[in-house]
Scaffold this motif. Structure first.
Motif, mmCIF file in Angstrom:
data_model
loop_
_atom_site.group_PDB
_atom_site.id
_atom_site.type_symbol
_atom_site.label_atom_id
_atom_site.label_comp_id
_atom_site.label_asym_id
_atom_site.label_seq_id
_atom_site.Cartn_x
_atom_site.Cartn_y
_atom_site.Cartn_z
ATOM 1 N N LYS A 131 0.836 -1.199 0.000
ATOM 2 C CA LYS A 131 0.000 0.000 0.000
ATOM 3 C C LYS A 131 0.872 1.249 0.000
ATOM 4 C CE LYS A 131 -3.752 2.261 2.412
ATOM 5 N NZ LYS A 131 -4.666 2.236 3.533
ATOM 6 N N TYR A 132 0.586 2.158 -0.951
ATOM 7 C CA TYR A 132 1.229 3.463 -0.963
ATOM 8 C C TYR A 132 0.521 4.358 0.041
ATOM 9 C CZ TYR A 132 4.350 3.424 -4.992
ATOM 10 O OH TYR A 132 5.388 3.206 -5.841
ATOM 11 N N LEU A 133 1.295 4.998 0.907
ATOM 12 C CA LEU A 133 0.740 5.975 1.837
ATOM 13 C C LEU A 133 1.081 7.394 1.381
ATOM 14 C CD1 LEU A 133 1.604 4.086 5.116
ATOM 15 C CD2 LEU A 133 -0.543 4.080 3.858
ATOM 16 N N ARG A 134 2.188 7.524 0.666
ATOM 17 C CA ARG A 134 2.571 8.798 0.040
ATOM 18 C C ARG A 134 3.504 8.452 -1.104
ATOM 19 N NH1 ARG A 134 5.310 12.560 4.082
ATOM 20 N NH2 ARG A 134 3.210 12.537 4.916
ATOM 21 N N TYR A 135 3.332 9.096 -2.238
ATOM 22 C CA TYR A 135 4.230 8.792 -3.345
ATOM 23 C C TYR A 135 4.730 10.052 -4.007
ATOM 24 C CZ TYR A 135 0.106 9.312 -6.364
ATOM 25 O OH TYR A 135 -1.000 9.776 -6.996
ATOM 26 N N ASP A 136 5.978 9.963 -4.486
ATOM 27 C CA ASP A 136 6.624 11.090 -5.134
ATOM 28 C C ASP A 136 6.016 11.291 -6.523
ATOM 29 O OD1 ASP A 136 8.020 8.539 -5.032
ATOM 30 O OD2 ASP A 136 9.494 9.383 -6.406
ATOM 31 N N PRO A 137 6.031 12.509 -7.008
ATOM 32 C CA PRO A 137 5.355 12.835 -8.278
ATOM 33 C C PRO A 137 5.805 12.021 -9.485
ATOM 34 C CG PRO A 137 6.056 14.834 -7.160
ATOM 35 C CD PRO A 137 6.637 13.674 -6.391
#
Length: 142
Positions: A131-137
């Motif tokens: 699960k991604y909780l925050r991802y870079d652009p």
């Protein structure tokens, strides 16, 4: 918290079952876009820079870092009382008792262009999902 700095090349490092043969994963187009390559016993992490240094921080508690631009949670089963972190040229072993873990990986870059990845290993009785909780652009979630 353990802290180790390794030489970085080819925009990647991996963590895997201690003493695993052939731990490096294949990187396809989807893996590159999502920022990791995944096998049950080996997870490759795409770094923010192609070359330089990567600092790896490891703990058994969750310490959220506000600098993190990428945060991903992975399931991981430790089988050999430890895991190994490796770049193409260097590695180190982190002793960890056998069991199911939820691994929270947080990544950011420091001003000296050192990529930092903080790993939190939390024992769990339940099977978690990636699960991604925050991802870079630059990453594309697939």
């Amino acid at each position: 918290m353990k802290s180790v700095e390794l030489d970085l090349s080819y925009s990647q490092f991996i963590f895997f079952q201690k003493d695993m043969e052939n731990p490096f994963n294949d990187w396809d187009e989807i893996s590159i876009k999502q920022g990791f390559s995944y096998r049950r016993d080996s997870i490759g992490i795409k770094t923010f820079h192609e070359y330089g240094k990567v600092k790896i921080l490891v703990s058994n508690s969750i310490d959220r870092n506000e600098k993190a631009i990428r945060i991903i949670k992975f399931p991981f089963l430790v089988k050999n009382n430890g895991i190994e972190f490796s770049t193409v040229t260097e590695s180190f072993i982190y002793n960890l008792k056998n069991g199911n873990y939820e691994v929270l990986i947080q990544g950011w870059t420091e001003k000296d262009h050192v990529d930092v990845f903080q790993f939190s290993f939390i024992e769990t009785d339940t099977q978690t999902e990636i699960k991604y909780l925050r991802y870079d652009p630059e990453r594309e979630i697939t």
